[in-house]
Design a protein around this motif. Sequence first.
Motif, PDB file in Angstrom:
ATOM      1  N   PHE A 172       0.819  -1.221   0.000  1.00  0.00           N
ATOM      2  CA  PHE A 172       0.000   0.000   0.000  1.00  0.00           C
ATOM      3  C   PHE A 172       0.849   1.266   0.000  1.00  0.00           C
ATOM      4  CE2 PHE A 172      -2.195   3.231   2.707  1.00  0.00           C
ATOM      5  CZ  PHE A 172      -3.199   3.566   1.820  1.00  0.00           C
ATOM      6  N   TYR A 173       1.855   1.346   0.868  1.00  0.00           N
ATOM      7  CA  TYR A 173       2.603   2.599   0.974  1.00  0.00           C
ATOM      8  C   TYR A 173       3.526   2.810  -0.225  1.00  0.00           C
ATOM      9  CZ  TYR A 173       0.455   3.567   5.411  1.00  0.00           C
ATOM     10  OH  TYR A 173      -0.486   3.855   6.367  1.00  0.00           O
ATOM     11  N   ALA A 174       4.020   1.716  -0.836  1.00  0.00           N
ATOM     12  CA  ALA A 174       4.808   1.862  -2.068  1.00  0.00           C
ATOM     13  C   ALA A 174       3.886   2.359  -3.190  1.00  0.00           C
ATOM     14  CB  ALA A 174       5.452   0.535  -2.435  1.00  0.00           C
ATOM     15  N   PHE A 181      -4.878  11.203   0.726  1.00  0.00           N
ATOM     16  CA  PHE A 181      -4.841  10.309   1.891  1.00  0.00           C
ATOM     17  C   PHE A 181      -4.468  11.111   3.148  1.00  0.00           C
ATOM     18  CE2 PHE A 181      -2.065   7.227   4.370  1.00  0.00           C
ATOM     19  CZ  PHE A 181      -3.100   6.488   4.898  1.00  0.00           C
ATOM     20  N   GLN A 182      -3.372  11.887   3.059  1.00  0.00           N
ATOM     21  CA  GLN A 182      -2.926  12.640   4.229  1.00  0.00           C
ATOM     22  C   GLN A 182      -3.942  13.730   4.587  1.00  0.00           C
ATOM     23  OE1 GLN A 182      -0.582  12.250   6.477  1.00  0.00           O
ATOM     24  NE2 GLN A 182       0.375  10.456   5.559  1.00  0.00           N
ATOM     25  N   SER A 183      -4.551  14.314   3.550  1.00  0.00           N
ATOM     26  CA  SER A 183      -5.539  15.351   3.797  1.00  0.00           C
ATOM     27  C   SER A 183      -6.786  14.753   4.472  1.00  0.00           C
ATOM     28  CB  SER A 183      -5.843  15.989   2.450  1.00  0.00           C
ATOM     29  OG  SER A 183      -6.877  16.826   2.522  1.00  0.00           O
ATOM     30  N   VAL A 203       4.893   8.396  16.225  1.00  0.00           N
ATOM     31  CA  VAL A 203       5.288   7.445  15.174  1.00  0.00           C
ATOM     32  C   VAL A 203       4.158   7.352  14.131  1.00  0.00           C
ATOM     33  CG1 VAL A 203       6.169   5.131  14.710  1.00  0.00           C
ATOM     34  CG2 VAL A 203       6.536   6.170  16.956  1.00  0.00           C
ATOM     35  N   GLY A 204       4.500   7.628  12.869  1.00  0.00           N
ATOM     36  CA  GLY A 204       3.481   7.631  11.815  1.00  0.00           C
ATOM     37  C   GLY A 204       2.559   8.830  11.963  1.00  0.00           C
ATOM     38  N   GLY A 205       3.134   9.947  12.379  1.00  0.00           N
ATOM     39  CA  GLY A 205       2.312  11.148  12.677  1.00  0.00           C
ATOM     40  C   GLY A 205       2.230  12.125  11.521  1.00  0.00           C
ATOM     41  N   GLY A 206       2.568  11.684  10.308  1.00  0.00           N
ATOM     42  CA  GLY A 206       2.633  12.462   9.055  1.00  0.00           C
ATOM     43  C   GLY A 206       2.058  13.875   9.031  1.00  0.00           C
ATOM     44  N   HIS A 207       0.752  14.010   9.127  1.00  0.00           N
ATOM     45  CA  HIS A 207       0.138  15.336   8.941  1.00  0.00           C
ATOM     46  C   HIS A 207       0.346  16.270  10.131  1.00  0.00           C
ATOM     47  CE1 HIS A 207      -2.949  13.789  11.611  1.00  0.00           C
ATOM     48  NE2 HIS A 207      -3.129  12.757  10.795  1.00  0.00           N
ATOM     49  N   ALA A 208       0.879  15.744  11.246  1.00  0.00           N
ATOM     50  CA  ALA A 208       1.302  16.550  12.414  1.00  0.00           C
ATOM     51  C   ALA A 208       0.170  17.117  13.257  1.00  0.00           C
ATOM     52  CB  ALA A 208       2.236  17.701  11.988  1.00  0.00           C
ATOM     53  N   ALA A 251       7.959  10.802  13.303  1.00  0.00           N
ATOM     54  CA  ALA A 251       8.598   9.852  12.377  1.00  0.00           C
ATOM     55  C   ALA A 251       7.567   9.405  11.355  1.00  0.00           C
ATOM     56  CB  ALA A 251       9.126   8.651  13.164  1.00  0.00           C
ATOM     57  N   ASP A 252       7.908   9.504  10.075  1.00  0.00           N
ATOM     58  CA  ASP A 252       6.996   9.014   9.026  1.00  0.00           C
ATOM     59  C   ASP A 252       7.768   8.908   7.715  1.00  0.00           C
ATOM     60  OD1 ASP A 252       4.657   8.461   7.381  1.00  0.00           O
ATOM     61  OD2 ASP A 252       3.463   9.384   8.953  1.00  0.00           O
ATOM     62  N   LEU A 253       7.132   8.342   6.706  1.00  0.00           N
ATOM     63  CA  LEU A 253       7.732   8.248   5.378  1.00  0.00           C
ATOM     64  C   LEU A 253       7.947   9.669   4.832  1.00  0.00           C
ATOM     65  CD1 LEU A 253       5.442   5.355   4.146  1.00  0.00           C
ATOM     66  CD2 LEU A 253       7.889   5.173   4.659  1.00  0.00           C
ATOM     67  N   PRO A 300      12.214  11.793   8.796  1.00  0.00           N
ATOM     68  CA  PRO A 300      11.742  11.048   7.630  1.00  0.00           C
ATOM     69  C   PRO A 300      12.445   9.697   7.515  1.00  0.00           C
ATOM     70  CG  PRO A 300      13.077  12.979   6.983  1.00  0.00           C
ATOM     71  CD  PRO A 300      13.177  12.841   8.454  1.00  0.00           C
ATOM     72  N   GLY A 301      11.685   8.661   7.196  1.00  0.00           N
ATOM     73  CA  GLY A 301      12.292   7.346   7.005  1.00  0.00           C
ATOM     74  C   GLY A 301      11.270   6.242   7.130  1.00  0.00           C
ATOM     75  N   ASP A 302      11.671   5.055   6.667  1.00  0.00           N
ATOM     76  CA  ASP A 302      10.804   3.879   6.718  1.00  0.00           C
ATOM     77  C   ASP A 302      11.101   3.118   8.009  1.00  0.00           C
ATOM     78  OD1 ASP A 302       9.506   1.459   6.372  1.00  0.00           O
ATOM     79  OD2 ASP A 302       9.926   1.396   4.222  1.00  0.00           O
ATOM     80  N   LEU A 303      10.058   2.884   8.797  1.00  0.00           N
ATOM     81  CA  LEU A 303      10.231   2.166  10.067  1.00  0.00           C
ATOM     82  C   LEU A 303      10.801   0.768   9.858  1.00  0.00           C
ATOM     83  CD1 LEU A 303       6.827   3.078  11.722  1.00  0.00           C
ATOM     84  CD2 LEU A 303       9.077   3.805  12.520  1.00  0.00           C
ATOM     85  N   ALA A 304      10.594   0.229   8.650  1.00  0.00           N
ATOM     86  CA  ALA A 304      11.121  -1.111   8.376  1.00  0.00           C
ATOM     87  C   ALA A 304      12.634  -1.080   8.228  1.00  0.00           C
ATOM     88  CB  ALA A 304      10.483  -1.652   7.092  1.00  0.00           C
ATOM     89  N   LEU A 356       1.234   6.048  19.024  1.00  0.00           N
ATOM     90  CA  LEU A 356       1.045   5.133  17.887  1.00  0.00           C
ATOM     91  C   LEU A 356      -0.412   5.289  17.486  1.00  0.00           C
ATOM     92  CD1 LEU A 356       2.859   1.896  19.171  1.00  0.00           C
ATOM     93  CD2 LEU A 356       3.828   3.830  17.951  1.00  0.00           C
ATOM     94  N   PHE A 357      -0.680   6.274  16.658  1.00  0.00           N
ATOM     95  CA  PHE A 357      -2.066   6.621  16.346  1.00  0.00           C
ATOM     96  C   PHE A 357      -2.457   6.056  14.979  1.00  0.00           C
ATOM     97  CE2 PHE A 357      -2.719  10.625  19.214  1.00  0.00           C
ATOM     98  CZ  PHE A 357      -2.508   9.813  20.329  1.00  0.00           C
ATOM     99  N   ASN A 358      -3.430   5.183  15.001  1.00  0.00           N
ATOM    100  CA  ASN A 358      -3.937   4.551  13.770  1.00  0.00           C
ATOM    101  C   ASN A 358      -2.802   3.917  12.969  1.00  0.00           C
ATOM    102  OD1 ASN A 358      -6.752   5.355  14.057  1.00  0.00           O
ATOM    103  ND2 ASN A 358      -5.966   7.434  13.842  1.00  0.00           N
ATOM    104  N   LEU A 359      -1.872   3.326  13.688  1.00  0.00           N
ATOM    105  CA  LEU A 359      -0.691   2.730  13.049  1.00  0.00           C
ATOM    106  C   LEU A 359      -0.747   1.203  13.142  1.00  0.00           C
ATOM    107  CD1 LEU A 359       2.013   3.618  11.749  1.00  0.00           C
ATOM    108  CD2 LEU A 359       3.044   3.422  14.020  1.00  0.00           C
ATOM    109  N   CYS A 360      -1.157   0.683  14.319  1.00  0.00           N
ATOM    110  CA  CYS A 360      -1.121  -0.771  14.549  1.00  0.00           C
ATOM    111  C   CYS A 360      -1.986  -1.521  13.544  1.00  0.00           C
ATOM    112  CB  CYS A 360      -1.575  -1.091  15.972  1.00  0.00           C
ATOM    113  SG  CYS A 360      -0.555  -0.304  17.214  1.00  0.00           S
TER     114      CYS A 360
END
Length: 347
Positions: free
Chosen positions: A134-136, A148-150, A177-182, A200-202, A226-230, A245-249
């Motif tokens: 999905f993220y790729a 998506f972010q909006s 973690v995964g907090g993209g839109h801040a 931290a997010d892509l 910025p970075g991939d958690l993997a 960890l909001f809407n990440l799990c």
Amino acid sequence: MPLYLDPEELRGAPGAHIDLIGAMAFRAAGAAQRLGVFETLMPGPLSVAELAARTCTDPAGLAVLLEALASFGYLDRTPGRAGVYGNSPMVAGTLDRRSPWSYAPALAFWQDVLAELWDGLEESVRTGAPQVDFYAWLEERPRTLAEFQSMLDGMAAGLAPLVAASAPHPGERLLDVGGGHARYSVAFCQAYPGLTATIADLPNALEGGRARIEAAGLGDRVTLLPGDLADPGVDLGAGHDTALLFNLCHGFDEAGNRALFKRVAGALRPGGAVVVLETFADLPEGTPATVEAFIRAFSLNLATTQGGRIHSFADIAAWLSDSGFGRIERRHADGPNELLVARLETA
Ligand SMILES: C[S@@+](CC[C@H](N)C(=O)[O-])C[C@H]1O[C@@H](n2cnc3c(N)ncnc32)[C@H](O)[C@@H]1O
């Protein structure tokens, strides 16, 4: 769907036929949005010819679309003026991009997901494995990623101050973690003046966040990571007081969550808190049927596109417990959105 169905008409109708109309209505609304129909009609009704000229469409083709949209409840025919259409109050009230709660980004995002990613549904059920990354996929589609972010930002707009108030005191250093839109980091920083945050997010997911942090005047208190958690090379730092960890799990399976929790444990100080915001599979009593239906469908979407799902509170609590967390509690936030709060046990 916006079509108001008479219970008498529904009696004996095949449910799948009603769903077919809903699927066609959703697809037609997505086409209208992409063509700029709703946006062009925001100031007021127009004739087919005027609308066709402004949206660069064929008048005859557009006329068929407009009639379908009128029957679905997206457009209103103007009384006494044949061939003149306006947005229905539903469209004017929910698809106007100038509103922070606009559903327009969600309509655009789900159009792309259903059209391009749900093809793999049967195979993902057969194999138990996601059929796409999905993220790729998102990274290759900047327009869909922005929608998506909006969409996430809009969903967080109302929830963020409430969540910041329901969560425990975050201490001085927050890791989102995964907090993209801040939206959440900004809400916490506004609620707690001494707080600094790292998001931290892509890389591309952080673009909207960067703008929001600047607009809030928090450039000196919120840092982007910025970075991939993997990627084990992405360093989440150490000694944070709280990790969000909001809407990440829901984007990960059990193994993915266990790996995530281990990394988060390494980034927290002993006694630090992890705060999970999720919809749990064991929904609160009284959850409305439409809300539950969307959540179960969303879980199906997660399984086929990411290998994730809507997890139960007990599962997430057990994986956290195995990763060194204790004092686990469940807190209500808003409707099906709930918090799980846990503390990193001291050795
Ligand atoms: C469903 S969104 C939730 C966003 C935000 N926390 C919220 O609650 O509105 C998941 C976020 O996690 C990020 N994410 C997912 N997988 C990731 C990965 N492997 N590395 C870094 N970020 C990731 C996504 O880019 C996205 O911003």
